[in-house]
Structure formats: C-alpha cells, structure tokens
Design an enzyme around this catalytic site. Structure first.
Site, PDB file in Angstrom:
ATOM      1  N   CYS A   2      51.716  75.099  18.071  1.00 40.65           N
ATOM      2  CA  CYS A   2      52.070  76.031  19.085  1.00 40.65           C
ATOM      3  C   CYS A   2      52.785  75.493  20.263  1.00 40.65           C
ATOM      4  CB  CYS A   2      50.883  76.852  19.491  1.00 40.65           C
ATOM      5  SG  CYS A   2      49.943  77.304  17.741  1.00 40.65           S
ATOM      6  N   ARG A  27      58.245  75.543  17.977  1.00 39.98           N
ATOM      7  CA  ARG A  27      56.759  75.135  17.656  1.00 39.98           C
ATOM      8  C   ARG A  27      56.017  75.977  17.141  1.00 39.98           C
ATOM      9  NH1 ARG A  27      54.565  69.824  19.590  1.00 39.98           N
ATOM     10  NH2 ARG A  27      52.768  70.878  18.914  1.00 39.98           N
ATOM     11  N   TRP A  74      51.792  79.746  16.721  1.00 41.03           N
ATOM     12  CA  TRP A  74      51.987  79.547  15.136  1.00 41.03           C
ATOM     13  C   TRP A  74      50.728  79.931  14.646  1.00 41.03           C
ATOM     14  CZ3 TRP A  74      50.503  76.728  10.916  1.00 41.03           C
ATOM     15  CH2 TRP A  74      51.234  76.966   9.786  1.00 41.03           C
ATOM     16  N   ASN A 100      46.365  74.513  21.971  1.00 40.85           N
ATOM     17  CA  ASN A 100      47.081  74.102  20.464  1.00 40.85           C
ATOM     18  C   ASN A 100      46.095  73.366  19.627  1.00 40.85           C
ATOM     19  OD1 ASN A 100      49.450  75.220  21.685  1.00 40.85           O
ATOM     20  ND2 ASN A 100      50.283  73.103  21.681  1.00 40.85           N
ATOM     21  N   GLY A 101      46.003  73.238  18.438  1.00 41.23           N
ATOM     22  CA  GLY A 101      45.336  72.644  17.591  1.00 41.23           C
ATOM     23  C   GLY A 101      44.241  73.385  16.814  1.00 41.23           C
ATOM     24  N   GLU A 488      66.091  65.907  -0.151  1.00 45.17           N
ATOM     25  CA  GLU A 488      66.158  66.218   1.181  1.00 45.17           C
ATOM     26  C   GLU A 488      67.334  67.510   1.280  1.00 45.17           C
ATOM     27  OE1 GLU A 488      64.918  66.058   3.937  1.00 45.17           O
ATOM     28  OE2 GLU A 488      66.554  66.568   5.521  1.00 45.17           O
ATOM     29  N   LYS A 492      66.163  71.038   2.814  1.00 43.32           N
ATOM     30  CA  LYS A 492      66.898  71.895   3.707  1.00 43.32           C
ATOM     31  C   LYS A 492      67.285  73.057   3.416  1.00 43.32           C
ATOM     32  CE  LYS A 492      66.386  69.990   6.621  1.00 43.32           C
ATOM     33  NZ  LYS A 492      65.723  68.864   7.128  1.00 43.32           N
ATOM     34  N   GLU A 495      63.981  75.417   3.336  1.00 39.16           N
ATOM     35  CA  GLU A 495      63.587  75.892   4.547  1.00 39.16           C
ATOM     36  C   GLU A 495      64.334  77.123   5.270  1.00 39.16           C
ATOM     37  OE1 GLU A 495      62.072  72.995   7.092  1.00 39.16           O
ATOM     38  OE2 GLU A 495      63.829  71.755   6.720  1.00 39.16           O
ATOM     39  N   HIS A 511      65.305  66.114 -20.266  1.00 40.09           N
ATOM     40  CA  HIS A 511      63.889  66.069 -20.468  1.00 40.09           C
ATOM     41  C   HIS A 511      63.199  67.453 -19.957  1.00 40.09           C
ATOM     42  CE1 HIS A 511      64.115  62.118 -21.503  1.00 40.09           C
ATOM     43  NE2 HIS A 511      64.992  61.731 -20.529  1.00 40.09           N
ATOM     44  N   LYS A 608      57.960  73.460  14.245  1.00 37.30           N
ATOM     45  CA  LYS A 608      58.763  72.082  14.215  1.00 37.30           C
ATOM     46  C   LYS A 608      57.707  71.001  14.186  1.00 37.30           C
ATOM     47  CE  LYS A 608      62.044  69.302  15.087  1.00 37.30           C
ATOM     48  NZ  LYS A 608      62.936  69.189  14.012  1.00 37.30           N
TER      49      LYS A 608
HETATM   50  O1  M6R Z   1      57.777  65.292  13.032  1.00 34.09           O
HETATM   51  P1  M6R Z   1      57.740  64.736  11.715  1.00 34.09           P
HETATM   52  O2  M6R Z   1      58.858  64.111  11.207  1.00 34.09           O
HETATM   53  O3  M6R Z   1      56.344  63.986  11.349  1.00 34.09           O
HETATM   54  O4  M6R Z   1      57.715  66.143  10.862  1.00 34.09           O
HETATM   55  C1  M6R Z   1      57.598  66.038   9.393  1.00 34.09           C
HETATM   56  C2  M6R Z   1      57.842  67.309   8.631  1.00 34.09           C
HETATM   57  O5  M6R Z   1      57.028  68.102   9.306  1.00 34.09           O
HETATM   58  C3  M6R Z   1      59.180  67.707   9.023  1.00 34.09           C
HETATM   59  O6  M6R Z   1      60.121  66.921   8.633  1.00 34.09           O
HETATM   60  C4  M6R Z   1      59.696  68.896   8.326  1.00 34.09           C
HETATM   61  O7  M6R Z   1      59.715  68.658   6.735  1.00 34.09           O
HETATM   62  C5  M6R Z   1      60.843  69.539   8.877  1.00 34.09           C
HETATM   63  N1  M6R Z   1      61.048  70.968   8.795  1.00 34.09           N
HETATM   64  C6  M6R Z   1      62.142  69.459   7.713  1.00 34.09           C
HETATM   65  O8  M6R Z   1      63.117  69.955   8.153  1.00 34.09           O
END
Ligand code: M6R
Length: 613
Positions: A2, A27, A74, A100-101, A488, A492, A495, A511, A608
């Site tokens: 958050c 966030r 969040w 937060n947390g 990756e 991308k 998400e 396979h 984020k």
């Molecule tokens: O801040 P971080 O690099 O530790 O975050 C890791 C993942 O949460 C982050 O890379 C996430 O997978 C992204 N949304 C990918 O685009």
C-alpha cells in the site's frame, strides 16, 4: 503493497497528500483515504476505489488542516470497501493511523482489546493499532512527557508482523509519529515542512532531502524538529540522504503511460547503470564489494534469488556467470527458497535481486542465507531500500524510479549490472582470456544504442498486437538464454493484458505442449543464438505445420518468405541478448493491453512492491 503519505507544515495538507497518493497508486489502488486535523478534531475521508474517486468527494476540498496522513490500499485483510480503507481511527476518534504491512497477531490483539472494552468496525488487521495506541495513551499519566510517542512505542512493541505506520492525534494536534518494521518509510524535509512517504517518488516534487528509517525506528515529527528513536527507544541522530532522482523522472513526461515511458527510458537506464561500473579505461569498478580471488575460488555455487521479473533477470544471467566463472549457478524463486532448507553454507554466494528492495520473500531469503554463513549481494534500484540494509554488499541499478507495475527498465538494468558482475568475477578469478572479457565489455557499451534501434522500429509489433489482442492463450518458445526471455515475455503479457500465455523451452514442445497447438494459435519464438538457429527454426516449423501463426524475434538470418512475421533486432553476443530480445516483447504486451483498453500501469490485483508474503 500500500502507499503512505504524510505532511506537516505551513501549507494546506490535503492537496499535498492527494498529489502524493496519485504518485503512489502503483503500490495499491483499491481504496484510499485521508485524515487531517482541524480545530483539534480529526477529519477523515475515505473511499473504495482509486484516488481520483477520493478526489471527487466534495468534502475533500473543505479539509483545511496543515497536518495529515493518507493512504492508498491493496487489500490483504478485508475486502476493498470504504470501511476497510485507511486511515483507521480508535473508538474515541482521537488517533488516526495509516499502515502498510500485515499484523500477524491481530486476532489476539483484537481479543485483548475487546476484553478491554474496545470494538471494531472493519475487517482489517490495522484497526487494532489506533486502539492499542489509545489504550496505552490512556494508561500514561496526563503530565507524562512524550506521552504520544511513548504510547506508539508500546503499541508497536505488541505488534507481530510488518508495519510502516503514521499516526496523528487530536490530543497532540501538532505531531505525526511514524514507525517502521519490515516495510519502508522515509521522511523528507524542506525548511520547516516535513513529508512522509512509503516510497520516495511520492514526495520528490517537494524535496530531495530524505531521512530513511531503519527497522525498528520511531520518529516524532513536529513543526520545528524531528526526534528519531532506535529500536531500543534511544534518541539517535540520522543523516539526510540526498536523492539524485528528479521529480520529472517520476512523471509521465508526455507518454500515455508510465510503462511506455519506462520502456523508452531503457537506453538511458542501461547507459547510466554501465556508467557507474565501467570507467573510461573499461575497468570494472566494484570497489564496494569485498570479493577476493580466494573467496570466489572457494565457492561451490552461486544462488540467485528473486521474485517475478527480477527472478527472470537471474535466469537471463545464469549462462554468463557459468560461462565466465565456471561456478555453477542456481536461480530460485524467493518464496520457495526461503522455506525449503536449501543446501547452502559459507561456500555459497547469494545474489538477491529486487527492484524495490522491499519484496518480503526476497528479504527473508537473504536473511536466512546470512544465518547459514553465506555472503550476500543485493541488486536494487532504490537507494536505502530494506534489502540494501540487510545485504553484505549492495549494487544499485540506475534505472530511476520505476512506477508502472510491470517492470521493464529495471529488468534490463538488472541484467546489465549482473553481466558486469560476472565479468568482474572472471577478472578476479583470472579464468578467462582478456580478449573475451574485452569483447564483452565493448558489446555492453553498445547495448544502449542497440536498444534505441529496436525502439525506433515498432510498426510490426503494433500490427501484430492488433492481430492477437482478442486471443485467450498463446505460447512463447526459445532455447538456452532465449528461454529466460520467453518467461519474462509471458509474464509481461499476462500481467497487463490478462491473456493467458505459457513459456516453453522450444525442445520441450514435443513432450506435451504441442498437443495444444491448432489452427490460429499464436506462437512467439525467440532465436538469438547462432548455434541453435536450425533447431529453433525446426520447432517453429512444427507449430506452423499444425496451424499456428507465428512471430519471431531474432538477430539471425531467417527466411522472411517462409516465416511471415519477423522482428529483427541487432546482433549481439548471445550471453547479452536477453537485454535486446525482451524489448519488442515488452512493447507487444504494452500494445496488446492498449488495444484492449486496459489500465496498463495499474493492472488488476497487482501492486508494485510485494511487501507481504
Ligand atoms: O521489487 P522486486 O524486483 O523485488 O519485485 C519482484 C516482483 O514482484 C516484480 O518483478 C513483479 O513480478 C513485476 N510486476 C513484474 O513486472
């Protein structure tokens, strides 16, 4: 996950808080709220939905206080709703808290407070905090010095889990108390104005002078001073850190979305990251990591630990580390690594990658590794982040603030700095001929301009996005280092476009997964290693034979007449190709999402930084 903002100063707090929340929405964005103090009374407005919806509430404009706290959420405990939104107040409405947390023992604390006569409105873990503070405040003698901060200290001592909190009280209306454990919080200062934020970009517009709180710290902010307490409640001094990011780097700067801006910032991000390591004589400067030849030679293994995109950066650099150092490298997901008692000891080097430096699982994995006697290196993009405080050594990528939830420039910067680290290890170990090392360095220096070339030629990607945006499923395939890129690229796309996709090693198709290939299924192949071109092409042919439509990202000579959609990228040593081959696929995910009209920077259910397990 958050966002927290706070302000205490000579201006009206509300616009500053809203402005900060808008910058922090990446966030978390399922509800938002603000508390200010006016005429010794806490005014609290909160709402389900985005910050814009909070802004549209008429009463927001009538908040005139010059002290306040705000939050964008969040949801973890309790669904998104205005009741569950922060700030939360105690029963007497004299304390207001943003958090937060996660408070892991909130149930026990609720029972304790219930027995003491307190009641709860929300389903959140947070609501125990203002009530606990009230509980301790009312137990202190009314003439007790520092009564407010002492009550917060006692309350946080009862909390198990992670927290960054900011608290205001109508009983002491000129103060904000903040505290943190395992969740970031910074305080910015400019003249007598004080700003609080969970992330630096929220307050960059106002100041670059930042105090970074350590775990267990508490701070009391008033108009003329800030008093810092350490985890033992001793008063301590802190130094201001001057942050070099400028406010513009945290704005969209003419781009429609942060993600697009950040994709286009990659040449600069990579160049700046290289610039901090390679000097004019092309010597690697990793002076701050005390790694000797004997130590490297004693290593039986390097583990790279991270989550999501950062973990994919680990996969992308495994080959360069193994090729140059001859040390076996394992790449693991932090949430798995931390719970599976891995076989690690002082002969294992741990490299943890985290853009935010706040990912709970990655930090926990790093802490566990230290207990096993491993040396740890953190790669982070945020100066002073939690992971940098835990690791033995930290290397910073210089990507600038990454706001879009989907990570792009941090990823390519992470691969860049790790490739340089692999080269440095090889130099220290003296295991490779100078020419190999020199050639790789030359190639690394050319990467920013090669990324620019890809970014200037996006027509085919845009067209292909139009062809596939309505699809439900698609596949990415690649061999060796290209497999990391498929992972990756698939993440991308998932998400931000919500299209299901899978990534496979091309050789694995036969396979099992090839059973899913039928007419019009899309398969995207990546081919950047000369040694593997023929085999990779055969795999593409196999799916075309079964009716698939294909897109190929390559820097090899491939016949356009047989394979219709080919995106050509510049040639590069295959060990570095993940930095280039991902760029068209970041753009593909972006344009597919754009075609679908989705909120690219704030995809559903995501935040984020994942500061909770
Ligand atoms: O801040 P971080 O690099 O530790 O975050 C890791 C993942 O949460 C982050 O890379 C996430 O997978 C992204 N949304 C990918 O685009």
């Amino acid at each position: 996950m958050c966002g927290i903002v706070g302000y205490l100063g000579s201006s009206k707090a509300c616009p500053i808080l809203i402005n900060g929340l808008l910058k922090l929405e990446y966030r978390g964005y399922d509800s938002a709220g603000i508390s200010t103090i006016e005429n010794n009374k806490i005014m609290c407005i909160k709402n389900k939905g985005r910050v814009k919806e909070l802004q549209n509430i008429e009463e927001i404009n009538s908040l005139n206080g010059s002290i306040g706290i705000a939050h964008t959420r969040w949801a973890t405990h309790g669904k998104p709703s205005s009741i569950n939104a922060h700030p939360h107040l105690d029963n007497s409405k004299t304390f207001s808290v943003v958090h937060n947390g996660i408070i892991e023992n909130h149930r026990e604390l609720r029972t304790f407070l219930n027995n003491a006569g307190y009641t709860f409105l929300s389903e959140t873990d947070t609501e125990v905090i203002p009530n606990l503070i009230h509980y301790y405040y009312s137990k202190e003698a009314s003439n007790e010095a520092n009564r407010f901060v002492k009550s917060v200290k006692k309350a946080v001592q009862d909390l198990k889990g992670s927290y960054a909190i900011a608290v205001i009280s109508s009983l002491e209306p000129d103060k904000i108390i903040v505290a943190r454990k395992d969740s970031p919080l910074v305080i910015g200062v400019k003249n007598n104005d004080k700003y609080i934020a969970s992330d630096i970009p929220a307050i960059l517009e106002y100041t670059n002078n930042i105090y970074i709180l350590d775990d267990g710290d508490i701070a009391e902010l008033s108009s003329n001073q800030i008093t810092f307490y350490d985890k033992n409640f001793n008063v301590v001094n802190k130094n201001i850190e001057v942050i070099t990011w400028d406010a513009k780097s945290a704005c969209k700067n003419g781009y429609e979305d942060y993600m697009l801006k950040e994709i286009y910032e990659q040449p600069t991000a990579i160049r700046e990251t290289i610039g901090t390591i390679l000097d004019d004589c092309k010597k690697c400067n990793f002076g701050n990591i005390n790694i000797t030849k004997d130590y490297l030679a004693s290593l039986s293994r390097i583990y790279i630990i991270a989550c999501g995109t950062a973990m994919h950066a680990g996969l992308a650099v495994k080959p360069i580390f193994e090729r140059l150092t001859s040390i076996p490298v394992e790449v693991d997901v932090a949430s798995e690594f931390r719970y599976r008692n891995p076989l690690i000891d002082e002969h294992t080097l741990i490299i943890c990658i985290s853009q935010s430096g706040e990912t709970a699982d990655t930090i926990a994995a790093l802490k566990n590794s230290k207990l096993c006697g491993c040396k740890t290196i953190a790669i982070s993009n945020v100066i002073g982040s939690s992971i940098s405080r835990e690791a033995d050594f930290t290397l910073y990528t210089h990507a600038g603030p990454e706001i879009a939830v989907a990570s792009t420039k941090a990823y390519t910067s992470q691969i860049t700095i790790l490739a340089l680290l692999a080269i440095y290890f090889a130099e220290v170990l003296e295991r490779h001929e100078d020419t190999i090392i020199q050639n790789l360095k030359e190639e690394i220096l050319e990467l920013p301009s090669k990324v620019s070339i890809i970014l200037e030629n996006t027509d085919l990607i845009k067209e292909f996005a139009k062809k596939i945006y309505k699809e439900k499923d698609l596949f990415f395939i690649g061999r060796s280092v290209d497999y990391a890129t498929t992972m990756e690229a698939s993440l991308k796309l998932k998400e931000i476009s919500y299209i299901h996709s899978d990534a496979y090693q091309s050789g694995e198709l036969k396979h099992g997964p090839i059973a899913l290939i039928e007419d019009d299924v899309t398969v995207i192949g990546i081919i950047t290693d000369k040694r593997l071109v023929d085999k990779s092409i055969s795999n593409i042919q196999e799916v075309i034979t079964r009716g698939a439509k294909t897109l190929i990202i390559t820097n090899q000579e491939i016949n356009n007449e047989i394979f219709p959609n080919i995106v050509h990228i510049p040639k590069v040593n295959p060990l570095l190709s993940p930095i280039l081959s991902i760029i068209p696929l970041q753009l593909l995910a972006y344009y597919v999402s754009k075609e679908k009209g989705l909120d690219i920077d704030k995809p559903r259910n995501l935040a984020k930084s994942v500061t909770v397990e």
